[in-house]
Scaffold this active site. Structure first.
Site, PDB file in Angstrom:
ATOM      1  N   LYS A   2       0.759  -1.265   0.092  1.00 27.92           N
ATOM      2  CA  LYS A   2       0.007   0.032   0.047  1.00 27.92           C
ATOM      3  C   LYS A   2       0.811   1.341   0.085  1.00 27.92           C
ATOM      4  O   LYS A   2       0.539   2.207  -0.761  1.00 27.92           O
ATOM      5  CB  LYS A   2      -0.873  -0.046   1.334  1.00 27.92           C
ATOM      6  CG  LYS A   2      -1.934   1.093   1.316  1.00 27.92           C
ATOM      7  CD  LYS A   2      -2.923   1.006   2.538  1.00 27.92           C
ATOM      8  CE  LYS A   2      -3.727   0.002   2.656  1.00 27.92           C
ATOM      9  NZ  LYS A   2      -4.992   0.362   2.109  1.00 27.92           N
TER      10      LYS A   2
ATOM     11  N   ARG B  54      -3.490   2.566   8.660  1.00 31.64           N
ATOM     12  CA  ARG B  54      -3.675   1.564   7.971  1.00 31.64           C
ATOM     13  C   ARG B  54      -2.634   0.486   8.040  1.00 31.64           C
ATOM     14  O   ARG B  54      -1.299   1.086   7.760  1.00 31.64           O
ATOM     15  CB  ARG B  54      -4.386   1.482   6.498  1.00 31.64           C
ATOM     16  CG  ARG B  54      -5.452   2.342   6.506  1.00 31.64           C
ATOM     17  CD  ARG B  54      -5.714   2.424   4.809  1.00 31.64           C
ATOM     18  NE  ARG B  54      -6.830   3.781   4.692  1.00 31.64           N
ATOM     19  CZ  ARG B  54      -7.927   3.446   4.222  1.00 31.64           C
ATOM     20  NH1 ARG B  54      -8.657   2.154   4.147  1.00 31.64           N
ATOM     21  NH2 ARG B  54      -8.864   4.516   4.212  1.00 31.64           N
TER      22      ARG B  54
ATOM     23  N   GLY C 245      -7.836  -7.530   4.592  1.00 27.37           N
ATOM     24  CA  GLY C 245      -8.625  -7.563   5.738  1.00 27.37           C
ATOM     25  C   GLY C 245      -8.150  -8.230   6.988  1.00 27.37           C
ATOM     26  O   GLY C 245      -8.776  -8.432   8.002  1.00 27.37           O
TER      27      GLY C 245
ATOM     28  N   HIS D  67     -15.682  -9.505   1.460  1.00 25.88           N
ATOM     29  CA  HIS D  67     -14.735 -10.379   1.693  1.00 25.88           C
ATOM     30  C   HIS D  67     -14.791 -11.707   1.136  1.00 25.88           C
ATOM     31  O   HIS D  67     -13.632 -12.195   0.679  1.00 25.88           O
ATOM     32  CB  HIS D  67     -14.713 -10.471   3.294  1.00 25.88           C
ATOM     33  CG  HIS D  67     -13.866 -11.219   4.012  1.00 25.88           C
ATOM     34  ND1 HIS D  67     -14.315 -12.638   4.342  1.00 25.88           N
ATOM     35  CD2 HIS D  67     -12.363 -11.096   4.254  1.00 25.88           C
ATOM     36  CE1 HIS D  67     -12.863 -13.258   4.888  1.00 25.88           C
ATOM     37  NE2 HIS D  67     -12.110 -12.248   4.867  1.00 25.88           N
TER      38      HIS D  67
ATOM     39  N   SER E 299      16.898 -41.354 -11.754  1.00 26.75           N
ATOM     40  CA  SER E 299      15.723 -40.550 -11.406  1.00 26.75           C
ATOM     41  C   SER E 299      15.559 -40.293  -9.872  1.00 26.75           C
ATOM     42  O   SER E 299      15.615 -41.349  -9.076  1.00 26.75           O
ATOM     43  CB  SER E 299      14.360 -41.434 -11.850  1.00 26.75           C
ATOM     44  OG  SER E 299      13.243 -40.521 -11.574  1.00 26.75           O
TER      45      SER E 299
ATOM     46  N   TYR F  46      14.530 -33.735 -17.117  1.00 28.90           N
ATOM     47  CA  TYR F  46      12.934 -33.817 -16.964  1.00 28.90           C
ATOM     48  C   TYR F  46      12.530 -33.861 -15.539  1.00 28.90           C
ATOM     49  O   TYR F  46      13.333 -34.031 -14.562  1.00 28.90           O
ATOM     50  CB  TYR F  46      12.442 -34.866 -17.703  1.00 28.90           C
ATOM     51  CG  TYR F  46      12.749 -36.267 -17.131  1.00 28.90           C
ATOM     52  CD1 TYR F  46      11.810 -37.110 -16.233  1.00 28.90           C
ATOM     53  CD2 TYR F  46      14.069 -37.119 -17.614  1.00 28.90           C
ATOM     54  CE1 TYR F  46      12.192 -38.074 -15.723  1.00 28.90           C
ATOM     55  CE2 TYR F  46      14.109 -38.365 -16.938  1.00 28.90           C
ATOM     56  CZ  TYR F  46      13.274 -38.711 -16.011  1.00 28.90           C
ATOM     57  OH  TYR F  46      13.569 -40.091 -15.600  1.00 28.90           O
TER      58      TYR F  46
END
Ligand code: PEP
Ligand code: MG
Length: 901
Positions: free
Chosen positions: A26, A96, A105, A468, A777, A864
């Site tokens: 924010k 905030r 929230g 929400h 493997s 792989y």
């Protein structure tokens, strides 16, 4: 002096968008918007590092923070022409949270701070709206007392309801200034009665109380749970944003809203959002009033008779539209914004890259490439591979007619059926018992997060697309219908009232989060088709990745599904799974319980044609792609009867006296079978088993090549090797059988022999083992088990506790332990390739479908990854992202691929 505070406002800012780690999302984006010259109320951000210090230092804040905050407030006073804590133009502020990753929230907020018995009078004068001033004061008391002083906001609601009842009002908006003033005095009295202290009048005390509370909320239970669910590290901390208030509740020319630059459900390029006239921001998110559409097109589509923002506030709308375009171009991504209009003046309160469904993410990424906003490689990196799971959600079979018992908003796509539960706790308890539930609520709140996670789907009778429930469900990929106004939850009687029906807890319903429909009972579902944007992105991903993606498949159905999802071969066929079906288990038991080699051989002769047919089918489906078949691995007792009843039955079927049967079972008993007579040890004790399997593989390879025309080069894998001599021995059997089959068929057989690396000794001695192996493997399930010395079958019992107590961050059986198990893989890969440079390297443990583990595999240079069929698309995307991120780290060695459109 360390800089704790970064200011923004009036077209300038000390931070920028790239400072998310310091300022939180924010704060960083408020700074960026301010720098871009957008209308942002002035303020400052206290950096997130302070949060860590606050929690480590017994809730003490750094000494020099006070000074920097005071100067931040002074700056706001200059920019607004207002004064904090005094008239005639009092400055009100919001406090905030804002962490590095969005945690909607989960933490606390305090609005309207700076009001007291004096400043409220000044606000009455200054705003010319006494009703607004007293309403703001009561909101502040309620929020502050809840967040900072620990008084539940419900007790305030009770007073408000009581006053409304007494005055004969239905809505809050009907209360006059005097009536709000009376509510305020009752609120203050309540605080004093409950807490034995008055509500603080000193605005400095208010300010520091709120700052401390927001930092504290980083550790509240719901925030901790959310971080746990989203792998957000606890030491990031939250920043605190202190900002001048602007008011959306200053009458009919004021409003507040949230909007996305594109539709977060479908990805459609259209401004998408909701607003409320004469309201504060929290009112929209809380879902208490039903919001109005922002655009006229959306209003018409929803059939609402409430005017859109476009019609009601055309100037603010046009300005907002231009800002949306500017922000999307600037960030090169879809934005999720909060805004307020105060008496016609637009203010931007937040922007961030918006959360979206996977389908929307795909569409947005593909569209943005086509719009020239991002490259194809960037599009590939924009999709969270794990989220592809969402696309695999079933949808309701449209050919099935079922009564619709309600409808609401299509808040999060996919359909789900389950029993009704009315609380998060019930959802969690039901899930623990293996029951599937739909969580039905009037609306959800962050306290419900654990229940939402446990549910198959979520249904709310209130709230919009940005409530929400909607936001959280989309993030979790859980189907959700919100605002089903035609339904009613009667909690007192434990019923859900729908159209023409009354349902109770435990009754089954189906929700369709793509259409918003609610249906009675369980409804057949259809699987989604993967095409369009998905196909395009996958094509780009395939063009970008280096590793191939194979699948773990034991049956033709698995193999077919995996090919449809884009698998490029089979990395692990666990042959033991083939011995459980129908008649085979009896023959298998006969083989295991046989007295001698001759007895075993006669049973194996019966198994050979079945096994040959299995392999022929797998090879044919894979049509020349590589197929790795593992010789028998599990301890033999897994095939034997366990209960008394089964023992009696099987002994009779085999014509063996019960006592002898039990003696043979006892002889096979092992104290620790996972570390016992399994893997290559079986082939060494009973080479005839490996012989039969090798023969079945070679004969099948010949037959499949004949059927399909595609030559087959089988890869035969020996499990649980720790000594080179073990591999040599089993390899001897395989090579001998190959020579026999070649002679019998007159064909030259091409095949590879390799081993699993699933024991630490094998990893350490890889250079020696590679002398006898053409491929490795990594069996990371066993390698994790044997490296940690933790039984993979029992780990789940305490892994949660380990994670909760911070002993480990991630379950090593889910996501590879890079430091330990990873180190062994790195060592084995390096040492193995020192001996044999062309050694093929792959992974076939569960980690082969986990995106972070796949990134590690790219890093150590595996050829792989192999994973379960449904994870193949996830692995394709994750492998591409891994290649691209490696290329970014070494820009000169791996130039980025340019993908033509
Ligand atoms: C492994 O151990 O990682 C593996 C793939 O084998 P299994 O899970 O069958 O033991
Ligand atoms: Mg294993």
């Amino acid at each position: 002096m360390k800089k704790w505070v970064y200011t923004f406002g009036n077209g300038a800012a000390e931070g920028r968008a790239g400072d998310v780690a310091i300022l939180g999302g924010k704060g960083a984006h408020l700074a960026e918007m301010a720098s871009l010259g957008l209308p942002v109320p002035p303020g400052f951000t206290i950096i997130s590092e302070v949060c860590g210090r606050y929690h480590q230092g017994g809730r003490q804040l750094p000494n020099d923070l006070k000074l920097q905050v005071s100067s931040g407030i002074a700056g706001m006073e200059v920019m607004t022409g207002r004064k904090f804590g005094a008239g005639p133009r009092p400055l009100l502020i919001s406090i905030r949270s804002g962490a590095r990753a969005s945690m909607p929230g989960m933490m606390d907020t305090v609005l309207n701070l700076g009001l007291n018995d004096e400043t409220v009078q000044a606000l009455c004068e200054d705003s010319g709206d006494a009703r607004f001033a007293w309403d703001s004061y009561r909101r502040f008391i309620q929020m502050y007392a809840d967040v900072v002083m620990g008084l539940d906001h419900e007790v305030f609601e009770e007073i408000l309801e009581d006053e409304k009842g007494r005055l004969g009002h239905e809505y809050d908006t009907e209360l006059s200034a005097d009536e709000w003033q009376h509510v305020v005095s009752r609120y203050k009295q309540l605080v004093e009665d409950e807490l034995d202290e008055p509500f603080p009048q000193d605005t400095e005390v208010q300010l520091w109380g709120a700052i401390g509370a927001v930092f504290s909320s980083w550790m509240n239970t719901r925030a901790v749970t959310y971080r746990h669910l989203h792998n957000i590290p606890g030491d990031w901390g939250t920043a605190v944003n202190v900002q001048a208030m602007v008011f959306g509740n200053l009458g009919s020319t004021s409003a507040t809203g949230v909007a996305f630059t594109r539709n977060p459900s479908t990805g459609e390029k259209e401004l998408y959002g909701e607003f409320l006239v004469n309201a504060q921001g929290e009112d929209v998110v809380a879902g208490i009033r039903t919001p109005q559409s922002i655009t006229e097109a959306a209003r018409l589509a929803s059939g609402s008779d409430k005017p859109s923002m476009e019609k009601l506030m055309p100037e603010a709308f046009q300005e907002f539209l231009a800002i949306c375009k500017q922000l999307e171009t600037h960030y090169r991504d879809m934005q999720d914004m909060e805004f307020t209009i105060e008496r016609g003046q637009l203010w931007m309160l937040q922007t961030r890259c918006g959360k979206r469904t996977t389908r929307a993410a795909m569409k947005i990424a593909v569209d943005m490439v086509e719009e020239g906003l991002i490259t194809a490689d960037e599009a590939v990196c924009r999709i969270d591979p794990s989220s592809l799971d969402q696309l695999l959600h079933p949808t309701i079979d449209s050919s099935i007619e079922r009564p619709i018992i309600g409808s609401g908003l299509p808040a999060s796509p996919g359909a789900a059926s389950g029993e009704i539960v009315f609380s998060a706790e019930e959802a969690v308890a039901a899930k623990a018992e293996g029951r599937r539930v739909i969580l039905v609520r009037m609306e959800t709140s962050p306290e419900d997060i654990h229940g939402m996670h446990a549910a198959e789907g979520i249904l709310t009778t209130r709230g919009g697309m940005t409530s929400h429930a909607a936001v959280v469900a989309r993030g979790m990929g859980i189907p959700c219908v919100t605002g089903a106004g035609s339904m009613r939850v009667d909690l007192r009687n434990g019923v859900l009232i729908g159209i023409g029906c009354m349902l109770r807890k435990g009754d089954v319903i189906t929700i369709d989060g793509s259409s918003g429909r609610v249906l009675r009972g369980e409804v057949p579902m259809t699987q989604p088709e993967l095409s369009g944007d998905f196909g395009k992105l996958m094509e780009w991903a395939d063009g970008a990745r280096r590793m191939t993606v194979r699948t773990n498949a034991d049956t033709p159905a698995d193999a077919r599904a995996a090919r449809a999802f884009g698998a490029e071969g089979i990395g692990l066929c666990r042959t033991e799974h083939m011995f459980f079906e129908g008649e085979r288990i009896h023959v298998m038991r006969e083989m295991i319980l046989a007295e001698d080699e001759a007895g075993r051989r006669s049973a194996l002769d019966q198994l050979l044609p079945m096994q040959r047919e299995d392999f022929t089918e797998l090879f044919s489906i894979m049509h020349g792609m590589p197929v790795t078949i593992r010789l028998l691995d599990p301890p033999l007792h897994e095939f034997l009867p366990k209960t008394d009843g089964e023992i009696v039955e099987v002994a009779a079927a085999m014509g063996m006296p019960q006592t002898l049967f039990r003696q043979r079972l006892d002889a096979l008993h092992e104290f620790n079978p996972m570390l016992g007579h399994r893997g290559c040890r079986l082939a060494i004790s009973y080479p005839e088993i490996a012989e039969m399997q090798a023969r079945a593989i070679f004969e099948a390879a010949v037959e499949a090549a004949r059927r399909t025309g595609a030559p087959v080069v089988p890869e035969i894998m020996v499990p649980l090797v720790s000594l080179r001599s073990e591999l040599d021995y089993v390899r001897g059997v395989i090579d001998r059988v190959a020579a026999e089959v070649a002679a019998e068929t007159g064909m030259t057989l091409e095949y590879l022999t390799g081993t699993m690396i699933e024991l630490p000794r094998a990893a350490l001695r890889a250079h020696v083992i590679a002398e006898a192996a053409e491929f490795f493997s990594f069996g990371t399930n066993d390698l994790t088990q044997t490296t940690f010395g933790i039984s993979r079958d029992d780990a789940a019992r305490f892994m949660n506790t380990y994670q909760r107590k911070g002993i480990i961050e991630r379950d090593p059986f889910v996501s590879l332990d890079f430091d330990g198990v990873g180190e062994l893989i790195r060592i084995a890969a390096e040492r193995g390739r020192q001996t044999r440079s062309e050694l093929k390297l792959g992974i076939c443990g569960e980690h082969g479908g986990d995106p972070t583990s796949i990134d590690f595999c790219e890093n150590v240079g595996l050829d792989y990854v192999s994973c379960s069929p449904f994870r193949v698309p996830i692995a394709r995307l994750a492998a591409a992202q891994a290649t691209l991120s490696q290329a970014e780290k070494q820009p000169n060695t791996s130039p980025k691929k340019v993908v033509a459109l």
